[in-house]
Design an enzyme around this catalytic site. Structure first.
Site, short mmCIF file in Angstrom:
data_model
loop_
_atom_site.label_atom_id
_atom_site.label_comp_id
_atom_site.label_asym_id
_atom_site.label_seq_id
_atom_site.Cartn_x
_atom_site.Cartn_y
_atom_site.Cartn_z
N VAL A 178 -3.88 -6.63 -7.63
CA VAL A 178 -5.33 -6.80 -7.76
C VAL A 178 -5.88 -5.63 -8.56
CG1 VAL A 178 -7.52 -6.94 -6.52
CG2 VAL A 178 -5.49 -8.07 -5.60
N GLU A 217 7.86 11.56 15.42
CA GLU A 217 8.97 10.60 15.45
C GLU A 217 10.01 10.93 14.40
OE1 GLU A 217 6.53 6.74 17.23
OE2 GLU A 217 6.89 6.88 15.08
#
Length: 468
Positions: free
Chosen positions: A87, A179
């Protein structure tokens, strides 16, 4: 609603959804089989489960384990088309979406769900040295850099260079940084430790740098303290109140200290993607479009923004966090609201976020879960984290595959996706080590390799398919 936002009499409304992430996909599914013609647009042909991307970066999973083609996901809905293109803008006056290749696409309703990107706080040049975790290419670059650094440390005989190569610096103490730090530490200490002869992976340094006073600042202090203690037990060095001053190809400068490192990972902050610039609207400091309570963009009929791209306030007046559950709930709510509007003419209702809990995994048998009024840590939180993430994967095949791989990893400490692919960004430190490692040895120790052996070595060293 003005006439410009209304579909032609008797025609099915045309809904264009930009982005096939959690929000866009949930919105499309809610509009499946509705009285509307829906087009989902994305520059990629797959939906990516971003919360598990760090496991691709640390060789626990392959990209194919956490990605699913968008066409396959939405194939059951005959009223939904999928368009893969870039886009380039939105013409609000003509009510069309412009593309790099495809013709302009008209819309009656437009949902912008194009996500976010990492913010480098005015130092965009750092992105090539310290990639974040937003896509498969990023994860594969980090995985290749990690593994390549250990391979190069194996062939160099300079202790200082060895230590630098097996040092990983992770910038940002949020869930992604935590993490990632735990996963890298476990990769070095449990998986790689058995495979190398001239370098000791257990001696690898993992450094987590946070500019604020504590890691996991979005979580309660007791959960932050638990995560801090568990990471240190894994051997992770945590630096708080230490902003990064400079990032170089072979290290970072934290305060007045320079840390030589082979791998640098960025997870310090996010900002809205460039899609927020497609329309003239109010934006917050992160570039997110400020939306009304029904997720519409003020001043535009039939245009909505959801997910990480949208600044949507919760009941406390604070903006909702950029979490997958927020985007999914917004997409489901908006899709269902638009479907009702097309059937009955009822205007979309305000969106109400229902917190299902915020979580982060720290390592083996350790995670934190924040449910607001109560908290969960340790092994129960780790099991719940695994159940939730498996359940949220798209498709039974992915759920079964990931579950079996996690079970095998838990029992054996093995990781099966340890492939070095060729799209990792080159770094000066790697080039220097390669040059040193391949400096010709004295003639007495050199053995010319016959052409046949060289050919065999090239065959054995062929790179794997890009999605592995």
């Amino acid at each position: 609603m003005t006439d410009s936002a209304a579909p032609a009499t008797g025609a099915a409304p045309r809904v264009v959804i930009i982005g096939a992430g959690f929000g866009g996909l949930a919105c499309a599914r809610a509009l499946g089989n509705a009285r509307a013609h829906v087009t989902v647009v994305d520059r990629r042909n797959y939906h990516l489960f971003v919360p598990l991307l760090y496991q691709v970066a640390t060789a626990a999973l392959s990209p194919a384990d956490i990605a699913q083609p968008v066409r396959r996901i939405l194939s059951r809905y005959p009223n939904i088309d999928v368009l893969m293109d870039e886009v380039t803008g939105v013409d609000t006056a003509r009510r069309v979406v412009r593309f790099a290749s495809a013709p302009d696409l008209p819309f009656d309703r437009l949902v912008i769900a194009a996500g976010s990107r990492y913010a480098y706080f005015g130092h965009d040049e750092w992105s090539e040295i310290a990639p974040g975790l937003k896509g498969i290419r990023d994860a594969r670059q980090i995985r290749a850099r990690l593994l390549q650094c250990f391979e190069l440390a194996e062939i160099t005989r300079d202790p200082a260079r060895q230590n630098a190569l097996i040092t990983t610096v992770i910038v940002g103490g949020g869930p992604t940084g935590v993490e990632m730090a735990g996963a890298v530490a476990e990769l070095a200490r449990f998986t790689l430790a058995r495979d190398f002869r001239h370098v000791e992976p257990r001696a690898a340094r993992v450094i987590l740098v946070e500019a604020g006073p504590r890691i996991l600042p979005q979580f309660p202090e007791e959960l932050s303290a638990y995560a801090h203690e568990r990471l240190e037990r894994l051997g992770v060095t945590i630096m708080t109140d230490r902003p990064v001053e400079r990032i170089e190809p072979d290290g970072v400068v934290v305060g007045d200290e320079r840390i030589a490192a082979g791998t640098i990972v960025w997870g310090a902050g996010v900002q809205a993607s460039s899609a927020s610039q497609w329309i003239e609207a109010e934006r917050d400091r992160s570039g997110r479009i400020v939306v009304a309570s029904d997720l519409s963009v003020p001043g535009y009929d039939g245009i909505y923004a959801i997910g990480d791209l949208a600044h949507c306030e919760g009941p406390d007046g604070e903006p909702l966090p950029g979490l997958a559950q927020v985007a999914s709930q917004q997409g489901k709510h908006l899709g269902a609201a638009l479907a009702r509007e097309f059937e009955t003419g009822t205007a979309p209702e305000p969106f109400v976020f229902r917190n299902r809990g915020n979580t982060a995994i720290i390592g083996r048998n350790a995670a934190v879960f924040d449910f607001g009024t109560w908290h969960l840590t340790g092994f129960p939180a780790w099991i719940l984290w695994a159940i939730v993430h498996v359940w949220l994967l798209v498709g039974f095949e992915k759920r079964l595959s990931v579950t079996l791989q996690w079970l095998w990893r838990y029992l054996t400490y093995e990781r099966g996706a340890r492939l070095i692919v060729p799209d990792a960004p080159d770094a000066t430190v790697l080039e220097q080590v390669i040059e040193e490692a391949h400096t010709p040895r004295p003639a007495a120790h050199a053995r010319p390799q016959p052409p046949q052996e060289r050919t065999t070595a090239l065959r054995n060293g062929e790179t794997a398919p890009a999605l592995d």
